[in-house]
Design a protein around this motif. Sequence first.
Motif, PDB file in Angstrom:
ATOM      1  N   LEU A 148      25.415  50.775  41.909  1.00 16.12           N
ATOM      2  CA  LEU A 148      24.983  49.384  42.054  1.00 16.12           C
ATOM      3  C   LEU A 148      23.693  49.135  41.277  1.00 16.12           C
ATOM      4  CD1 LEU A 148      25.706  48.626  45.820  1.00 16.12           C
ATOM      5  CD2 LEU A 148      26.872  47.663  43.828  1.00 16.12           C
ATOM      6  N   MET A 149      22.770  50.087  41.343  1.00 11.47           N
ATOM      7  CA  MET A 149      21.517  49.939  40.587  1.00 11.47           C
ATOM      8  C   MET A 149      21.753  50.012  39.084  1.00 11.47           C
ATOM      9  SD  MET A 149      18.649  51.925  42.899  1.00 11.47           S
ATOM     10  CE  MET A 149      19.580  53.442  43.131  1.00 11.47           C
ATOM     11  N   TRP A 150      22.693  50.851  38.685  1.00 10.66           N
ATOM     12  CA  TRP A 150      23.028  50.955  37.263  1.00 10.66           C
ATOM     13  C   TRP A 150      23.569  49.624  36.742  1.00 10.66           C
ATOM     14  CZ3 TRP A 150      22.900  53.779  32.875  1.00 10.66           C
ATOM     15  CH2 TRP A 150      23.864  53.515  31.889  1.00 10.66           C
ATOM     16  N   ILE A 151      24.491  49.032  37.474  1.00  2.00           N
ATOM     17  CA  ILE A 151      25.072  47.755  37.071  1.00  2.00           C
ATOM     18  C   ILE A 151      24.008  46.656  37.068  1.00  2.00           C
ATOM     19  CG2 ILE A 151      26.720  45.944  37.696  1.00  2.00           C
ATOM     20  CD1 ILE A 151      28.042  48.388  36.505  1.00  2.00           C
ATOM     21  N   ALA A 152      23.211  46.586  38.138  1.00  2.00           N
ATOM     22  CA  ALA A 152      22.178  45.545  38.240  1.00  2.00           C
ATOM     23  C   ALA A 152      21.154  45.673  37.123  1.00  2.00           C
ATOM     24  CB  ALA A 152      21.484  45.629  39.598  1.00  2.00           C
ATOM     25  N   GLY A 153      20.685  46.883  36.867  1.00  2.00           N
ATOM     26  CA  GLY A 153      19.700  47.095  35.807  1.00  2.00           C
ATOM     27  C   GLY A 153      20.244  46.751  34.429  1.00  2.00           C
ATOM     28  N   SER A 154      21.508  47.117  34.192  1.00  2.00           N
ATOM     29  CA  SER A 154      22.126  46.823  32.893  1.00  2.00           C
ATOM     30  C   SER A 154      22.263  45.316  32.671  1.00  2.00           C
ATOM     31  CB  SER A 154      23.502  47.489  32.802  1.00  2.00           C
ATOM     32  OG  SER A 154      23.393  48.891  32.910  1.00  2.00           O
ATOM     33  N   ILE A 155      22.689  44.607  33.711  1.00  2.00           N
ATOM     34  CA  ILE A 155      22.856  43.155  33.601  1.00  2.00           C
ATOM     35  C   ILE A 155      21.515  42.472  33.370  1.00  2.00           C
ATOM     36  CG2 ILE A 155      23.490  41.071  34.873  1.00  2.00           C
ATOM     37  CD1 ILE A 155      25.705  42.700  36.210  1.00  2.00           C
ATOM     38  N   LEU A 156      20.507  42.848  34.145  1.00  4.81           N
ATOM     39  CA  LEU A 156      19.187  42.244  33.989  1.00  4.81           C
ATOM     40  C   LEU A 156      18.621  42.518  32.595  1.00  4.81           C
ATOM     41  CD1 LEU A 156      17.493  43.018  37.422  1.00  4.81           C
ATOM     42  CD2 LEU A 156      18.190  40.784  36.547  1.00  4.81           C
ATOM     43  N   GLY A 157      18.789  43.746  32.121  1.00  3.35           N
ATOM     44  CA  GLY A 157      18.288  44.094  30.795  1.00  3.35           C
ATOM     45  C   GLY A 157      18.953  43.295  29.690  1.00  3.35           C
ATOM     46  N   GLN A 158      20.276  43.104  29.799  1.00  2.58           N
ATOM     47  CA  GLN A 158      21.003  42.335  28.780  1.00  2.58           C
ATOM     48  C   GLN A 158      20.588  40.864  28.790  1.00  2.58           C
ATOM     49  OE1 GLN A 158      23.182  43.199  26.295  1.00  2.58           O
ATOM     50  NE2 GLN A 158      22.532  45.277  26.790  1.00  2.58           N
ATOM     51  N   ILE A 159      20.439  40.300  29.978  1.00  3.78           N
ATOM     52  CA  ILE A 159      20.032  38.895  30.077  1.00  3.78           C
ATOM     53  C   ILE A 159      18.630  38.722  29.502  1.00  3.78           C
ATOM     54  CG2 ILE A 159      19.477  37.014  31.663  1.00  3.78           C
ATOM     55  CD1 ILE A 159      21.642  38.075  33.517  1.00  3.78           C
ATOM     56  N   ALA A 160      17.715  39.630  29.860  1.00  5.57           N
ATOM     57  CA  ALA A 160      16.339  39.555  29.364  1.00  5.57           C
ATOM     58  C   ALA A 160      16.300  39.651  27.843  1.00  5.57           C
ATOM     59  CB  ALA A 160      15.498  40.667  29.982  1.00  5.57           C
ATOM     60  N   LEU A 161      17.120  40.529  27.279  1.00  3.67           N
ATOM     61  CA  LEU A 161      17.151  40.688  25.823  1.00  3.67           C
ATOM     62  C   LEU A 161      17.628  39.423  25.133  1.00  3.67           C
ATOM     63  CD1 LEU A 161      16.937  42.449  23.284  1.00  3.67           C
ATOM     64  CD2 LEU A 161      19.281  43.235  23.732  1.00  3.67           C
ATOM     65  N   ARG A 162      18.686  38.845  25.650  1.00  2.00           N
ATOM     66  CA  ARG A 162      19.236  37.635  25.036  1.00  2.00           C
ATOM     67  C   ARG A 162      18.252  36.465  25.128  1.00  2.00           C
ATOM     68  NH1 ARG A 162      24.630  38.230  23.896  1.00  2.00           N
ATOM     69  NH2 ARG A 162      25.641  40.061  24.819  1.00  2.00           N
ATOM     70  N   ILE A 163      17.577  36.341  26.257  1.00  2.00           N
ATOM     71  CA  ILE A 163      16.605  35.255  26.410  1.00  2.00           C
ATOM     72  C   ILE A 163      15.424  35.455  25.468  1.00  2.00           C
ATOM     73  CG2 ILE A 163      14.933  34.183  27.979  1.00  2.00           C
ATOM     74  CD1 ILE A 163      16.885  34.687  30.251  1.00  2.00           C
ATOM     75  N   SER A 164      14.929  36.689  25.379  1.00  2.00           N
ATOM     76  CA  SER A 164      13.763  36.958  24.532  1.00  2.00           C
ATOM     77  C   SER A 164      14.070  36.748  23.052  1.00  2.00           C
ATOM     78  CB  SER A 164      13.252  38.379  24.761  1.00  2.00           C
ATOM     79  OG  SER A 164      14.237  39.339  24.401  1.00  2.00           O
ATOM     80  N   LEU A 165      15.287  37.062  22.637  1.00  2.00           N
ATOM     81  CA  LEU A 165      15.656  36.888  21.228  1.00  2.00           C
ATOM     82  C   LEU A 165      15.767  35.421  20.848  1.00  2.00           C
ATOM     83  CD1 LEU A 165      18.364  39.689  20.764  1.00  2.00           C
ATOM     84  CD2 LEU A 165      16.015  39.681  19.894  1.00  2.00           C
TER      85      LEU A 165
END
Length: 240
Positions: A148-165
């Motif tokens: 669950l932490m792996w999935i949550a961390g991966s999703i948050l990281g991808q969203i953060a990357l897309r927003i920052s770009l």
Amino acid sequence: MYTNNNLSKDLAIWLLYALLAVSVISAGSTVIEITLLSRIQSGDFVSVETITAEAEDSDTRQQILAYTYAALYAASGLASLIWTFRASRNAAVLSVLPQQYRPGWAVGWYFVPIANLWKPYDSMKEIWRRSAWPTREGLPPVLGQWWLMWIAGSILGQIALRISLNAEGVDQMLVASSLNLASDLIDVPLVLAYAHIIRRITAMQAAKHAANPDRPADSFVDVPDASDESGSTPGAEEPT
């Protein structure tokens, strides 16, 4: 043939701990960045020159941490996959329980879109069951927590990357930084849980091999019905 997996275990865990250290440092750096962005948003600075210099220093620090994290993420990921392959292969040697996931697919499912949301987790559960059998214990909660932490961390990281770009203002940069901070914080229990899983499976397999090096330690134990879709150990309930 059983393979001693201690070297792969140690390498994977040490790299995971190095990644954890960078995550903690990155979290602290992100807090500083969020504070800086909040000051810019509210106009709380002495001069444009001063705040520009602070922003440039923050960007440089965050880039260095990002590159370091990426390198350690790749290295720890590779080491973990090597450990997973060997653990799956050992599980097949040490147990007579039915095997659904071959060692190659225990690794390969991580790279298959959509299926990588649950297949690696199922494979890890199978490795644990085959390593622990014939003990009558259910699957530990740490397995589900890890995934669950792996999935949550991966999703948050991808969203953060897309927003920052695609960020066009301070507001969007603040959102991206906040999501990055959440992702960094999730890394702490995630790494600790995964390191525990790696240690425990390696120890169970080593003990099982030492008990009977010439044949599977559970070869004299009745194998559970293959029609049991849960695949859980008889007499044990799988935690929800």
